[in-house]
Scaffold this motif. Structure first.
Motif, mmCIF file in Angstrom:
data_model
loop_
_atom_site.group_PDB
_atom_site.id
_atom_site.type_symbol
_atom_site.label_atom_id
_atom_site.label_comp_id
_atom_site.label_asym_id
_atom_site.label_seq_id
_atom_site.Cartn_x
_atom_site.Cartn_y
_atom_site.Cartn_z
ATOM 1 N N ARG A 142 -3.208 7.575 12.227
ATOM 2 C CA ARG A 142 -4.154 8.000 11.193
ATOM 3 C C ARG A 142 -3.809 9.416 10.722
ATOM 4 N NH1 ARG A 142 -7.902 3.956 11.452
ATOM 5 N NH2 ARG A 142 -7.990 2.897 13.468
ATOM 6 N N THR A 143 -4.294 9.760 9.543
ATOM 7 C CA THR A 143 -4.012 11.068 8.945
ATOM 8 C C THR A 143 -5.075 12.075 9.387
ATOM 9 O OG1 THR A 143 -3.094 9.934 7.018
ATOM 10 C CG2 THR A 143 -3.597 12.275 6.768
ATOM 11 N N VAL A 144 -4.632 13.279 9.795
ATOM 12 C CA VAL A 144 -5.557 14.344 10.198
ATOM 13 C C VAL A 144 -5.268 15.584 9.357
ATOM 14 C CG1 VAL A 144 -6.286 15.885 12.054
ATOM 15 C CG2 VAL A 144 -5.790 13.491 12.559
ATOM 16 N N VAL A 145 -6.330 16.138 8.761
ATOM 17 C CA VAL A 145 -6.242 17.419 8.051
ATOM 18 C C VAL A 145 -7.163 18.378 8.802
ATOM 19 C CG1 VAL A 145 -6.555 18.635 5.871
ATOM 20 C CG2 VAL A 145 -5.829 16.239 5.866
ATOM 21 N N PHE A 146 -6.592 19.454 9.341
ATOM 22 C CA PHE A 146 -7.292 20.309 10.296
ATOM 23 C C PHE A 146 -7.229 21.770 9.865
ATOM 24 C CE2 PHE A 146 -7.064 22.230 14.803
ATOM 25 C CZ PHE A 146 -8.442 22.300 14.903
ATOM 26 N N VAL A 147 -8.400 22.415 9.771
ATOM 27 C CA VAL A 147 -8.486 23.847 9.493
ATOM 28 C C VAL A 147 -8.981 24.551 10.747
ATOM 29 C CG1 VAL A 147 -9.840 25.620 8.308
ATOM 30 C CG2 VAL A 147 -8.813 23.778 6.997
ATOM 31 N N MET B 219 0.849 -1.199 0.000
ATOM 32 C CA MET B 219 0.000 0.000 0.000
ATOM 33 C C MET B 219 0.884 1.249 0.000
ATOM 34 S SD MET B 219 -2.901 1.118 2.800
ATOM 35 C CE MET B 219 -3.747 2.682 2.663
ATOM 36 N N SER B 220 0.520 2.250 -0.781
ATOM 37 C CA SER B 220 1.279 3.491 -0.857
ATOM 38 C C SER B 220 1.277 4.189 0.495
ATOM 39 C CB SER B 220 0.648 4.406 -1.914
ATOM 40 O OG SER B 220 1.225 5.698 -1.845
ATOM 41 N N ASP B 221 2.420 4.872 0.811
ATOM 42 C CA ASP B 221 2.467 5.625 2.061
ATOM 43 C C ASP B 221 1.853 7.009 1.905
ATOM 44 O OD1 ASP B 221 4.393 6.819 0.493
ATOM 45 O OD2 ASP B 221 5.886 6.935 2.078
ATOM 46 N N THR B 222 1.319 7.321 0.716
ATOM 47 C CA THR B 222 0.653 8.604 0.458
ATOM 48 C C THR B 222 -0.834 8.484 0.764
ATOM 49 O OG1 THR B 222 2.235 9.192 -1.272
ATOM 50 C CG2 THR B 222 0.132 10.355 -1.263
ATOM 51 N N ALA B 223 -1.313 9.342 1.671
ATOM 52 C CA ALA B 223 -2.737 9.353 2.006
ATOM 53 C C ALA B 223 -3.519 10.249 1.045
ATOM 54 C CB ALA B 223 -2.941 9.827 3.445
ATOM 55 N N ILE B 224 -2.983 11.444 0.773
ATOM 56 C CA ILE B 224 -3.654 12.410 -0.104
ATOM 57 C C ILE B 224 -2.628 12.998 -1.059
ATOM 58 C CG2 ILE B 224 -4.950 14.579 -0.218
ATOM 59 C CD1 ILE B 224 -5.902 14.037 2.642
ATOM 60 N N LYS B 225 -2.954 13.020 -2.345
ATOM 61 C CA LYS B 225 -2.095 13.669 -3.338
ATOM 62 C C LYS B 225 -2.941 14.612 -4.177
ATOM 63 C CE LYS B 225 1.544 12.815 -6.739
ATOM 64 N NZ LYS B 225 2.361 11.796 -7.429
ATOM 65 N N VAL B 226 -2.527 15.873 -4.227
ATOM 66 C CA VAL B 226 -3.267 16.914 -4.951
ATOM 67 C C VAL B 226 -2.371 17.458 -6.047
ATOM 68 C CG1 VAL B 226 -4.264 19.224 -4.748
ATOM 69 C CG2 VAL B 226 -4.686 17.532 -2.956
ATOM 70 N N PRO C 176 -11.745 5.987 10.772
ATOM 71 C CA PRO C 176 -11.331 6.393 9.422
ATOM 72 C C PRO C 176 -9.811 6.386 9.322
ATOM 73 C CG PRO C 176 -11.824 8.330 10.741
ATOM 74 C CD PRO C 176 -12.142 7.133 11.609
ATOM 75 N N GLU C 177 -9.302 6.139 8.127
ATOM 76 C CA GLU C 177 -7.857 6.275 7.923
ATOM 77 C C GLU C 177 -7.467 7.752 7.836
ATOM 78 O OE1 GLU C 177 -8.403 2.058 6.744
ATOM 79 O OE2 GLU C 177 -9.283 3.734 5.674
ATOM 80 N N ILE C 178 -8.420 8.573 7.340
ATOM 81 C CA ILE C 178 -8.161 10.007 7.154
ATOM 82 C C ILE C 178 -9.307 10.788 7.796
ATOM 83 C CG2 ILE C 178 -7.821 11.857 5.464
ATOM 84 C CD1 ILE C 178 -6.953 9.602 3.484
ATOM 85 N N ILE D 298 0.277 14.424 1.220
ATOM 86 C CA ILE D 298 0.228 14.144 2.652
ATOM 87 C C ILE D 298 0.428 12.652 2.870
ATOM 88 C CG2 ILE D 298 -1.206 14.200 4.743
ATOM 89 C CD1 ILE D 298 -2.622 16.656 3.597
ATOM 90 N N LYS D 299 1.369 12.310 3.741
ATOM 91 C CA LYS D 299 1.665 10.910 4.029
ATOM 92 C C LYS D 299 0.693 10.369 5.079
ATOM 93 C CE LYS D 299 5.434 10.998 1.467
ATOM 94 N NZ LYS D 299 5.478 10.287 0.164
ATOM 95 N N HIS D 300 0.548 9.046 5.097
ATOM 96 C CA HIS D 300 -0.252 8.402 6.133
ATOM 97 C C HIS D 300 0.341 8.707 7.507
ATOM 98 C CE1 HIS D 300 -3.215 6.131 3.877
ATOM 99 N NE2 HIS D 300 -2.274 5.744 3.025
#
Length: 413
Positions: free
Chosen positions: A206-211, A1-8, A173-175, A57-59
Motif C-alpha cells: 500500500r502507498t504511505v505518505v508520511f509527514v 489499473m494505473s501504477d500511479t497512486a497520486i499525481k499532482v 486503504p490503498e493510500i 507517487i507510485k502504488h
C-alpha cells in the motif's frame, strides 16, 4: 489499473490575510466607525501556502514529506485528503484514501468509539461485514477497549490518536496519509504505528505518505522524500539525500547561532579565542545531529599572537536540558596534541557513533595554553539530537530511560 497512486500537477493554495492598520486611538475609532458601513477596514495580503507543486507517487511507495514548520506540508496533505480545495492546479488519486491529519479527524464527537469505527468504515466504502471482520484487530491495536462504548468527546487526545490511527491503518486503504499527529501518542504507541505503516507499505504493497519532524522515523519508513520550503517543492529524491538537504538549508538559515566571536559571556587571557562553532554530520553542515551518526564539532580559533601556541588543551562539556554535565571531552585525555599557528585555525572534534539520546544539549568550551586559561565560554551553544538507528535494528530505549547509549553485546559463558 494505473501504477500511479497520486499525481499532482501545478498545485497551489492561496489564502487572503487581513492586516489591521496601525495607528493611534483616533484611527482605531475611525476603523470601528467605518466598519459599521464597510465590513472590512483591514488591508489584504495574498499568501501562497503552496505554489506550483508537481510530483507523482507510485502504488506501494512510502514517501516522506519534509520541511520546517510553516513550509506547507500539512496544507498539501489536507488537499490530498480532500479536506480543502487547491487554488490552482489539480491532483488525481487512484485508490481508497485513509487520512490521519489532526486529533479526532473523521470522528463524530457525540458517537462512541464503536460507532465511529463503523462510521469511518462506511465513509471508506466498506460493507458492514468487512468492518466487523476487522473490528477486533482495530480495538486490540488501539488499546481503548474499556472505553469503546464511551462517546469520543470524553477521550483524551492520546486515546483519540490511538483509535484514529487504528481505524485508518486497519480498514485496508490503498493510500494511507499520516501527519505529525502521531507525536501526541506515547513512545511505545508511536513505535507500534511506525511498525504498522512499515507493514502496510512493504508487506501489503500500500502507498504511505508520511509527514514528521522525526528524521529517524522518516528514514526508517520511507525510501523517497519530498522537501517543501516556503510552499515550493525544492527536492524530490532518495530519502537520505532529501534529509541531508533539509539539514543543510535549516542550518544555513540560523546564521546567528554558530558565530560567537562577539560573545561577552567569556573569560580568559584571550591570546587565542574561539570564533565560531559548526556541527557537521557525514561531511555536511546540519542543524541537528542524528543518534548514532558520525558527529563533528568544528571550531574556528584565532591565534592573535605572532608565534605558534603549543601545549594547547581544548575541552568541551556537554550538558543536558537540566544542566547536568554528562560528557567531558578533551584532547588531553584522548592524547591528541594541538598547536595553534598564528592567525586562523580549524579544529574538528570527532565523535564516532554519537551515543546521545534524543533531546537538546548545550556546550561549554574552555581552552588553555600551558595551563593558562585563554578562552572560556559557558553554555554558549545548543544543539539538538534527533532519533536514529544507533543499534541498526530499529530499537531504542524509551525517552527518559537513558541519557546515552553504548555499543555492547552478550555472551553465554
Amino acid at each position: 489499473m494505473s501504477d500511479t497512486a497520486i499525481k499532482v500537477e501545478g498545485l497551489g493554495k492561496q489564502y487572503i490575510i487581513g492586516h489591521k492598520k496601525q495607528g493611534d486611538l483616533r484611527y482605531a475609532l475611525g476603523d470601528k466607525i467605518k466598519g459599521l458601513f464597510k465590513p472590512d477596514a483591514s488591508e489584504k495580503e495574498i499568501f501562497w501556502a503552496l505554489k506550483d507543486i508537481n510530483f507523482e507517487i507510485k502504488h506501494g511507495e512510502a514517501v516522506g514529506i519534509i520541511g520546517r514548520n510553516g513550509a506547507g506540508k500539512s496544507t498539501l496533505l489536507k488537499i490530498l485528503s480532500r479536506i480543502t480545495e487547491p487554488s490552482t492546479g489539480r491532483f488525481t488519486i487512484n485508490g481508497r484514501v485513509s487520512s490521519l491529519l489532526e486529533v479526532g479527524t473523521g470522528f463524530h464527537m457525540e458517537l462512541t468509539g464503536r460507532e465511529n469505527i463503523y462510521l469511518n468504515g462506511t465513509i471508506l466504502g466498506m460493507k458492514r461485514a468487512e468492518i466487523r471482520q476487522k473490528f477486533d484487530e482495530i480495538v486490540d491495536f488501539s488499546g481503548v477497549e474499556k472505553f469503546l462504548d464511551t462517546p469520543v468527546k470524553h477521550y483524551s487526545s492520546g486515546m483519540k490518536v490511538r483509535l484514529a490511527f487504528s481505524v485508518a491503518a486497519h480498514l485496508e486503504p490503498e493510500i494511507l496519509i499520516v501527519d505529525e499527529v502521531l507525536a501526541v501518542g506515547d513512545a511505545e504507541f508511536q513505535k507500534k504505528c511506525l511498525g504498522k505503516m512499515d507493514q502496510v507499505s512493504k508487506n501489503e504493497g500500500r502507498t504511505v505518505v508520511f509527514v514528521s519532524h522525526n528524521m529517524g522515523a522518516v528514514q526508517n519508513l520511507c525510501s523517497r522524500g519530498i522537501l517543501i520550503k516556503e510552499g515550493k517543492l525544492k527536492l524530490d529524491d532518495r530519502i537520505e539525500t532529501v534529509i541531508n538537504e533539509y539539514k543543510r538549508y535549516s542550518f544555513s538559515d540560523l546564521n546567528g547561532k554558530k558565530y560567537i566571536s562577539d560573545s561577552q559571556i567569556r573569560e580568559g587571557r584571550g591570546i587565542a579565542k574561539i570564533q565560531s562553532i559548526e556541527i557537521i554530520e557525514n561531511g555536511e553542515n546540519v542543524e541537528f545531529f542524528t543518534i548514532g551518526s558520525n558527529a563533528v564539532f568544528r571550531l574556528k580559533i584565532e591565534n592573535n599572537s605572532q608565534e605558534s601556541l603549543k601545549n594547547v588543551e581544548i575541552a568541551v562539556g556537554v550538558d543536558d536540558s537540566l544542566n547536568n554535565r554528562i560528557i567531558h571531552l578533551s584532547n588531553y585525555f584522548s592524547n591528541h596534541p594541538i598547536e595553534l599557528i598564528p592567525g586562523k585555525n580549524t579544529i574538528d572534534i570527532n565523535i564516532q557513533n554519537l551515543p546521545l539520546m534524543e533531546g537538546r544539549y548545550s556546550l561549554t568550551f574552555f581552552m588553555t595554553t600551558k595551563d593558562i586559561l585563554e578562552d572560556w565560554l559557558k553554555d554558549i551553544f545548543t544543539f539538538d539530537v534527533e532519533t536514529g538507528d544507533f543499534y541498526h535494528n530499529g530499537r531504542l530505549p524509551r525517552l527518559g530511560k537513558a541519557q546515552f547509549l553504548l555499543n555492547h553485546n552478550y555472551s553465554i559463558c
